[in-house]
Design a protein around this motif. Structure first.
Motif, PDB file in Angstrom:
ATOM      1  N   THR A 272       2.207   8.211  -7.196  1.00 20.95           N
ATOM      2  CA  THR A 272       1.182   7.666  -8.087  1.00 20.95           C
ATOM      3  C   THR A 272       1.822   6.828  -9.199  1.00 20.95           C
ATOM      4  O   THR A 272       1.385   5.705  -9.492  1.00 20.95           O
ATOM      5  CB  THR A 272       0.358   8.806  -8.712  1.00 20.95           C
ATOM      6  OG1 THR A 272      -0.273   9.559  -7.676  1.00 20.95           O
ATOM      7  CG2 THR A 272      -0.708   8.257  -9.650  1.00 20.95           C
ATOM      8  N   GLY A 273       2.881   7.350  -9.817  1.00 18.33           N
ATOM      9  CA  GLY A 273       3.576   6.610 -10.868  1.00 18.33           C
ATOM     10  C   GLY A 273       4.293   5.386 -10.342  1.00 18.33           C
ATOM     11  O   GLY A 273       4.307   4.332 -10.992  1.00 18.33           O
ATOM     12  N   LEU A 274       4.887   5.506  -9.158  1.00 15.42           N
ATOM     13  CA  LEU A 274       5.614   4.386  -8.574  1.00 15.42           C
ATOM     14  C   LEU A 274       4.683   3.220  -8.277  1.00 15.42           C
ATOM     15  O   LEU A 274       5.034   2.056  -8.491  1.00 15.42           O
ATOM     16  CB  LEU A 274       6.311   4.849  -7.288  1.00 15.42           C
ATOM     17  CG  LEU A 274       7.085   3.801  -6.504  1.00 15.42           C
ATOM     18  CD1 LEU A 274       8.208   3.216  -7.351  1.00 15.42           C
ATOM     19  CD2 LEU A 274       7.654   4.416  -5.222  1.00 15.42           C
TER      20      LEU A 274
ATOM     21  N   LEU B 117       0.829  -1.203   0.000  1.00 19.66           N
ATOM     22  CA  LEU B 117       0.000   0.000   0.000  1.00 19.66           C
ATOM     23  C   LEU B 117       0.865   1.255   0.000  1.00 19.66           C
ATOM     24  O   LEU B 117       1.924   1.287   0.634  1.00 19.66           O
ATOM     25  CB  LEU B 117      -0.883   0.040   1.249  1.00 19.66           C
ATOM     26  CG  LEU B 117      -2.019  -0.961   1.363  1.00 19.66           C
ATOM     27  CD1 LEU B 117      -2.442  -1.087   2.822  1.00 19.66           C
ATOM     28  CD2 LEU B 117      -3.202  -0.535   0.506  1.00 19.66           C
ATOM     29  N   PHE B 118       0.393   2.276  -0.681  1.00 19.59           N
ATOM     30  CA  PHE B 118       1.033   3.589  -0.668  1.00 19.59           C
ATOM     31  C   PHE B 118       0.036   4.627  -0.167  1.00 19.59           C
ATOM     32  O   PHE B 118      -1.144   4.571  -0.531  1.00 19.59           O
ATOM     33  CB  PHE B 118       1.436   4.035  -2.078  1.00 19.59           C
ATOM     34  CG  PHE B 118       2.429   3.178  -2.788  1.00 19.59           C
ATOM     35  CD1 PHE B 118       3.764   3.549  -2.861  1.00 19.59           C
ATOM     36  CD2 PHE B 118       2.030   2.016  -3.445  1.00 19.59           C
ATOM     37  CE1 PHE B 118       4.688   2.788  -3.557  1.00 19.59           C
ATOM     38  CE2 PHE B 118       2.941   1.245  -4.148  1.00 19.59           C
ATOM     39  CZ  PHE B 118       4.276   1.636  -4.200  1.00 19.59           C
ATOM     40  N   THR B 119       0.503   5.597   0.605  1.00 18.68           N
ATOM     41  CA  THR B 119      -0.292   6.794   0.847  1.00 18.68           C
ATOM     42  C   THR B 119       0.060   7.810  -0.229  1.00 18.68           C
ATOM     43  O   THR B 119       1.167   8.346  -0.261  1.00 18.68           O
ATOM     44  CB  THR B 119      -0.023   7.400   2.239  1.00 18.68           C
ATOM     45  OG1 THR B 119      -0.474   6.486   3.247  1.00 18.68           O
ATOM     46  CG2 THR B 119      -0.784   8.711   2.407  1.00 18.68           C
TER      47      THR B 119
ATOM     48  N   ALA C 267      -3.134  15.581  -4.213  1.00 22.44           N
ATOM     49  CA  ALA C 267      -2.050  16.398  -4.770  1.00 22.44           C
ATOM     50  C   ALA C 267      -1.179  15.594  -5.723  1.00 22.44           C
ATOM     51  O   ALA C 267      -0.300  16.153  -6.378  1.00 22.44           O
ATOM     52  CB  ALA C 267      -1.188  16.978  -3.641  1.00 22.44           C
ATOM     53  N   GLY C 268      -1.403  14.285  -5.818  1.00 25.09           N
ATOM     54  CA  GLY C 268      -0.731  13.454  -6.804  1.00 25.09           C
ATOM     55  C   GLY C 268      -1.534  13.321  -8.078  1.00 25.09           C
ATOM     56  O   GLY C 268      -1.186  12.531  -8.972  1.00 25.09           O
TER      57      GLY C 268
ATOM     58  N   ALA D 119       4.752  17.301  -6.367  1.00 27.52           N
ATOM     59  CA  ALA D 119       5.591  16.514  -7.271  1.00 27.52           C
ATOM     60  C   ALA D 119       5.955  15.171  -6.648  1.00 27.52           C
ATOM     61  O   ALA D 119       6.012  14.143  -7.342  1.00 27.52           O
ATOM     62  CB  ALA D 119       6.850  17.295  -7.637  1.00 27.52           C
ATOM     63  N   THR D 120       6.206  15.155  -5.333  1.00 34.05           N
ATOM     64  CA  THR D 120       6.535  13.881  -4.681  1.00 34.05           C
ATOM     65  C   THR D 120       5.342  12.937  -4.703  1.00 34.05           C
ATOM     66  O   THR D 120       5.511  11.722  -4.845  1.00 34.05           O
ATOM     67  CB  THR D 120       7.020  14.080  -3.233  1.00 34.05           C
ATOM     68  OG1 THR D 120       5.940  14.512  -2.381  1.00 34.05           O
ATOM     69  CG2 THR D 120       8.160  15.077  -3.154  1.00 34.05           C
ATOM     70  N   LYS D 121       4.136  13.474  -4.592  1.00 30.02           N
ATOM     71  CA  LYS D 121       2.950  12.616  -4.604  1.00 30.02           C
ATOM     72  C   LYS D 121       2.596  12.168  -6.024  1.00 30.02           C
ATOM     73  O   LYS D 121       2.049  11.078  -6.213  1.00 30.02           O
ATOM     74  CB  LYS D 121       1.774  13.320  -3.928  1.00 30.02           C
ATOM     75  CG  LYS D 121       1.940  13.426  -2.413  1.00 30.02           C
ATOM     76  CD  LYS D 121       2.153  12.052  -1.778  1.00 30.02           C
ATOM     77  CE  LYS D 121       2.297  12.110  -0.266  1.00 30.02           C
ATOM     78  NZ  LYS D 121       2.480  10.770   0.349  1.00 30.02           N
TER      79      LYS D 121
END
Length: 229
Positions: A158-160, A134-136, A140-141, A152-154
């Motif tokens: 999403t891409g990861l 799971l990812f949080t 903002a992603g 940008a980090t979020k």
């Protein structure tokens, strides 16, 4: 069936709420965080039975050595790993001109490199258990705040998540990113008008995990009613 959870950023906010709900449902939880006091308080809050269900360690999410050590300790303590939750993250103050480059570095290391390191440390165990990563993420992603590196980090998260999902096709591992809007956590310098509680997000996470094994809930976006962003 009892599962073992490994949750980064588990001493506050969404991570803590998810950990508490998982324990309440009979699961075992290993959390990480940066505050010794918060970690101790979390574990002690479960009383005499804490050692049976809860453990944790102080970990810099952007450190491979810390991450590997903690995952190994979790597996040794509870005998395996079923759910890895890359939740640790924070937002650096300021915009792309006024922000602090050192804080930016820490944020990128935690929010982006942290999940990558957790993937490397946990996927071998999740392959054995046919587990769940799971990812949080964040709304903002999917959209952006002006002049904000956190968004940008979020987007990277999403891409990861999709990149990992494609890599583990055929292994039985499920991959989900939950992208909440405004949540009442320490992330915010000032509260927004429309906010969810960490418990709201935790319930959604447990719902995702409870879906039949033939379903892969790749992404959930959730907002407080009335949030415009």
């Amino acid at each position: 069936m009892t599962k073992t959870f490994f949750i980064t950023g588990g001493t506050s906010g969404i991570g803590e709420a998810t950990a508490r709900l998982a324990v309440a449902e009979g699961h075992k939880v290993y959390i990480t965080g940066r505050s010794q006091d918060r970690l101790r308080s979390f574990i002690e809050s479960f009383g005499a039975t804490a050692s049976e269900h809860v453990a944790g360690d102080i970990v810099d999410a952007g450190s491979w050595e810390d991450t590997q050590r903690a995952v190994d300790a979790c597996v040794k303590r509870f005998g395996g790993l079923d759910v890895a939750f890359a939740n640790a993250g924070f937002s650096s103050r300021g915009n792309l001109v006024s922000g602090d480059p050192e804080s930016w570095r820490d944020m990128v290391m935690t929010n982006v490199l942290g999940p990558v390191l957790l993937i490397k440390a946990t996927v071998p165990h999740l392959t054995q258990s046919r587990g769940h990563f799971l990812f949080t993420g964040s709304t903002a992603g999917r959209k952006v705040y002006p002049g904000n590196l956190y968004t940008a980090t979020k987007w990277a998260v999403t891409g990861l998540a999709e990149s990992l999902r494609q890599q583990v096709v055929g292994t039985g591992i499920r991959v989900s990113v939950i992208s909440p809007g405004h949540v009442d956590t320490p992330l915010w310098a000032a509260k927004e008008t429309h906010m969810m509680s960490p418990d709201d997000v935790a319930r959604a996470i447990m719902w995702i995990l409870a879906q039949p094994e033939h379903l892969d809930m790749s992404e959930m976006i959730m907002r407080a009613l009335g949030q415009e962003f």
